[in-house]
Design an enzyme around this catalytic site. Structure first.
Site, mmCIF file in Angstrom:
data_model
loop_
_atom_site.group_PDB
_atom_site.id
_atom_site.type_symbol
_atom_site.label_atom_id
_atom_site.label_comp_id
_atom_site.label_asym_id
_atom_site.label_seq_id
_atom_site.Cartn_x
_atom_site.Cartn_y
_atom_site.Cartn_z
ATOM 1 N N HIS B 115 10.030 -2.925 -6.545
ATOM 2 C CA HIS B 115 9.960 -4.370 -6.337
ATOM 3 C C HIS B 115 9.991 -4.605 -4.819
ATOM 4 O O HIS B 115 10.635 -3.840 -4.097
ATOM 5 C CB HIS B 115 11.200 -4.979 -6.997
ATOM 6 C CG HIS B 115 11.227 -6.472 -7.013
ATOM 7 N ND1 HIS B 115 11.622 -7.218 -5.931
ATOM 8 C CD2 HIS B 115 10.930 -7.365 -7.987
ATOM 9 C CE1 HIS B 115 11.572 -8.500 -6.243
ATOM 10 N NE2 HIS B 115 11.157 -8.628 -7.470
ATOM 11 N N ASP B 192 18.261 0.629 -7.513
ATOM 12 C CA ASP B 192 18.012 -0.783 -7.782
ATOM 13 C C ASP B 192 18.101 -0.962 -9.296
ATOM 14 O O ASP B 192 17.181 -0.618 -10.034
ATOM 15 C CB ASP B 192 16.630 -1.166 -7.254
ATOM 16 C CG ASP B 192 16.214 -2.571 -7.678
ATOM 17 O OD1 ASP B 192 16.963 -3.231 -8.427
ATOM 18 O OD2 ASP B 192 15.116 -3.005 -7.267
ATOM 19 N N GLN B 195 16.763 -4.377 -13.150
ATOM 20 C CA GLN B 195 16.193 -4.446 -14.505
ATOM 21 C C GLN B 195 16.911 -3.541 -15.495
ATOM 22 O O GLN B 195 16.681 -3.642 -16.700
ATOM 23 C CB GLN B 195 14.699 -4.075 -14.484
ATOM 24 C CG GLN B 195 13.796 -5.047 -13.742
ATOM 25 C CD GLN B 195 13.729 -6.423 -14.386
ATOM 26 O OE1 GLN B 195 14.148 -6.634 -15.529
ATOM 27 N NE2 GLN B 195 13.216 -7.388 -13.644
ATOM 28 N N LYS B 218 19.991 -11.946 -13.977
ATOM 29 C CA LYS B 218 19.157 -11.241 -14.968
ATOM 30 C C LYS B 218 20.010 -10.729 -16.123
ATOM 31 O O LYS B 218 19.507 -10.170 -17.089
ATOM 32 C CB LYS B 218 18.425 -10.067 -14.308
ATOM 33 C CG LYS B 218 17.365 -10.523 -13.303
ATOM 34 C CD LYS B 218 16.521 -9.367 -12.836
ATOM 35 C CE LYS B 218 15.796 -9.645 -11.544
ATOM 36 N NZ LYS B 218 14.562 -10.409 -11.700
ATOM 37 N N CYS B 358 5.890 -9.313 -7.697
ATOM 38 C CA CYS B 358 6.585 -8.782 -6.515
ATOM 39 C C CYS B 358 6.517 -7.264 -6.469
ATOM 40 O O CYS B 358 7.477 -6.607 -6.055
ATOM 41 C CB CYS B 358 8.044 -9.232 -6.456
ATOM 42 S SG CYS B 358 8.246 -10.987 -6.345
HETATM 43 C C1 LIG Z 1 13.422 -4.226 -10.020
HETATM 44 C C2 LIG Z 1 13.853 -5.445 -9.280
HETATM 45 N N1 LIG Z 1 14.468 -5.327 -8.107
HETATM 46 C C3 LIG Z 1 14.890 -6.387 -7.403
HETATM 47 C C4 LIG Z 1 14.694 -7.666 -7.865
HETATM 48 C C5 LIG Z 1 15.153 -8.801 -7.029
HETATM 49 O O1 LIG Z 1 16.172 -9.500 -7.649
HETATM 50 P P1 LIG Z 1 16.729 -10.835 -7.016
HETATM 51 O O2 LIG Z 1 15.573 -11.751 -6.848
HETATM 52 O O3 LIG Z 1 17.718 -11.332 -8.007
HETATM 53 O O4 LIG Z 1 17.349 -10.471 -5.714
HETATM 54 C C6 LIG Z 1 14.063 -7.849 -9.087
HETATM 55 C C7 LIG Z 1 13.825 -9.213 -9.594
HETATM 56 O O5 LIG Z 1 12.771 -9.615 -9.965
HETATM 57 C C8 LIG Z 1 13.631 -6.712 -9.810
HETATM 58 O O6 LIG Z 1 12.995 -6.841 -10.975
#
Ligand SMILES: Cc1ncc(COP(=O)(O)O)c(C=O)c1O
Lengths: 141, 403
Positions: B115, B192, B195, B218, B358
């Site tokens: 992401h 990370d 998800q 999430k 993203c």
């Molecule tokens: C794999 C992953 N990493 C990071 C993020 C970023 O999360 P946040 O927008 O809550 O900081 C997301 C959110 O879409 C994600 O799916």
């Protein structure tokens, strides 16, 4: 929950069978317009003689709304004076904001089929891409 | 089958088919109530008030930290730092660890599936330190070949930042293997878990992760609360990320002595109600049971997957096995732009995501620059899936195609 039917036949026809999607060899005005959120990307090409749009075309790709909207726009502006085209652009943008009068909508002919976009804020950028590109083109010249 | 929808205010409207839980989950009543309760009963600035409700606020906030510690199986609450979200957690590590520890000649390893939140901070660290950003590529189904992993990790790999579950493909990355390899070579690994934490068991001790980030929103918690787990020995040596109130022992005209973990990394007034909401979300999750969540999500994903496969011109990205998707189904329909698909589904009150999610480098790599993504959670039901499939079947016709 109301069900909406935004994707009417005018829109889908212009998207699937755009009359003006091709290269205009003798264009004397050309400008690219992009909408990063959908990845819409068009190149508007016009032939303008004595302040009159005698021919026009576009190339590019993107969502149905952006593509159909440019095609409809070209239908409307070919054969018109630059000032008339800019006037239509102004009405179109008003319509998108839900502010155009009924008479103004009539001037827009088929382009008025996109009026429901005012209920879809996320897609407004797609519908106005062609018209904004047209405005930019004339304002830069 | 238990009706989970009744636990969620927004899902009381049965005409709504919410298939965007990977973007943000819905919140159950219990979370909203816990958040409100904090403001109603103990609202005051935590960690400061020397009076009764101030102490109640501190207890609530620190209690939430303990809840998160247990959830991740961390060894100490000193290792649990509250942030706003995954993005902030990763940035904290990038600024406080990456910028101070990395140098020219070092390598930062990421996967092609990251992401943007787990990519841009590392691009910044690479640009500022001279370290090199190395990409580990996945196969089309989202899996990683052992030989590619082994080739990507070396003594130069000082830091690896790996997404646990891809937000586009739903596939699980072999983080345990990567962590083991990177550790052998002397580097550290950030996971990370944005998800993964909502869908599978995340045990930092078992993973042996050095850092791990996730977002409350999430996982059914309020927006604006996130977590960074970090090993104590690493966190202790890192400088603060943000500087200001409530993170010092002593301040003079010239400088400051920073306080202990975890507060060293929590400058300014914290989101205590959010943290309390997160604790309630974890309670709710455990009450439903992670096994039940997984089982339900697998059933629904399989149901959707198998029917989607029958639809002509529709292609699902990633694995051909529904159980490898963790509720995430990204797809394309030939001849129809994903934004149009999303708008047409919205006409029937079906919420999906469309775009690059993203993760532009991944989509570029897979060759479908934009896709539509339906993401399923345990609180969805068969009716949601049926409604979604029925609308999907109509899309090409709606767009004027004859079939
Ligand atoms: C794999 C992953 N990493 C990071 C993020 C970023 O999360 P946040 O927008 O809550 O900081 C997301 C959110 O879409 C994600 O799916």
């Amino acid at each position: 929950m109301e069900t909406r039917n935004f994707y009417n036949t005018i829109l889908t026809e212009h998207n699937l069978h755009p009359e003006h999607k091709h290269v205009l060899k003798d264009a004397n005005l050309m400008l690219e317009g992009v909408n990063p959120s959908c990845g819409d990307d068009i190149v508007l090409q016009l032939k303008v003689e004595d302040g009159c749009i005698t021919d026009g075309a576009f190339e590019g790709s993107g969502c149905a709304i952006s593509q159909a909207s440019v095609d409809i726009m070209l239908d409307l502006i070919i054969g018109r004076k630059k000032e008339e085209a800019l006037h239509l652009a102004e009405i179109f943008l008003k319509m998108i904001q839900g502010k155009a009068t009924e008479e103004e909508m009539e001037e827009l002919e088929e382009a008025s089929a996109l009026s429901d976009i005012s209920h879809m804020p996320a897609r407004v950028k797609c519908a106005v891409l062609g018209w904004h590109t047209l405005e930019d083109m004339f304002n830069d010249n | 089958m238990k009706d989970y929808k009744k636990d969620f205010p927004l899902l009381q409207d049965h005409s709504l088919v919410y298939l965007d839980s990977a973007a943000t989950a819905q919140r159950p009543y219990s979370v909203l109530e816990a958040e409100q309760e904090f403001y109603k009963k103990s609202n005051s600035n935590p960690l400061r008030g020397l009076y009764r409700i101030g102490m109640a606020a501190t207890d609530a906030y620190e209690g939430a930290r303990e809840r998160v510690r247990a959830f991740l199986n961390a060894s100490s609450t000193e290792e649990i730092i509250f942030t706003r979200n995954t993005t902030e957690s990763i940035n904290l590590v990038a600024y406080s660890y990456g910028l101070t520890r990395l140098k020219q000649g070092d390598e930062i390893l990421v996967t092609i599936a990251e992401h943007h939140s787990n990519l841009l901070p590392w691009q910044m660290v690479a640009a500022q330190t001279g370290a090199k950003l190395v990409f580990l590529e996945c196969e089309k189904d989202g899996s990683f070949l052992e030989k590619n992993i082994e080739a990507a990790v070396s003594e130069k790999t000082k830091l690896a930042a790996i997404g646990h579950i891809s937000n586009v493909l739903g596939s699980v990355a072999p983080v345990e293997k990567i962590i083991k390899l990177v550790h052998q070579k002397g580097g550290v690994v950030l996971v990370d878990a944005a998800q993964s934490a909502p869908h599978i068991t995340v045990d930092v001790e078992k993973l042996d992760a050095d850092f791990l980030a996730f977002s409350g929103h999430k996982l059914m918690a309020p927006m604006g609360i996130g977590v960074l787990y970090g090993k104590k020995a690493l966190l202790q040596k890192m400088p603060p990320f943000l500087r200001g109130g409530e993170m010092i022992d002593k301040v003079t005209r010239e400088g400051a002595i920073y306080t202990q973990l975890p507060h060293k990394f929590e400058a300014g007034t914290v989101n205590a109600a959010g943290a309390v909401g997160l604790a309630a979300a974890i309670d709710y999750m455990e009450q439903v049971g992670i096994e039940n969540i997984q089982k339900r999500e697998q059933e629904l994903t399989k149901l959707a997957f198998e029917q989607m496969q029958q639809i002509p011109y529709l292609k699902i990205l990633g694995s051909t096995k529904p159980e490898e998707h963790h509720g995430i189904l990204s797809f394309t329909i030939e001849g129809v732009h994903p934004h149009d698909i999303a708008s047409i589904l919205d006409e029937s009150n079906i919420a999906v995501r469309a775009g690059h999610h993203c993760a532009q480098p991944l989509l570029e790599y897979l060759g479908d620059k934009v896709t539509t993504r339906a993401s399923i959670a345990f609180y969805n039901d068969e009716e949601d899936i049926e409604h979604f499939i029925a609308c999907l079947k109509e899309i090409r016709r709606r767009m004027g195609y004859g079939d």
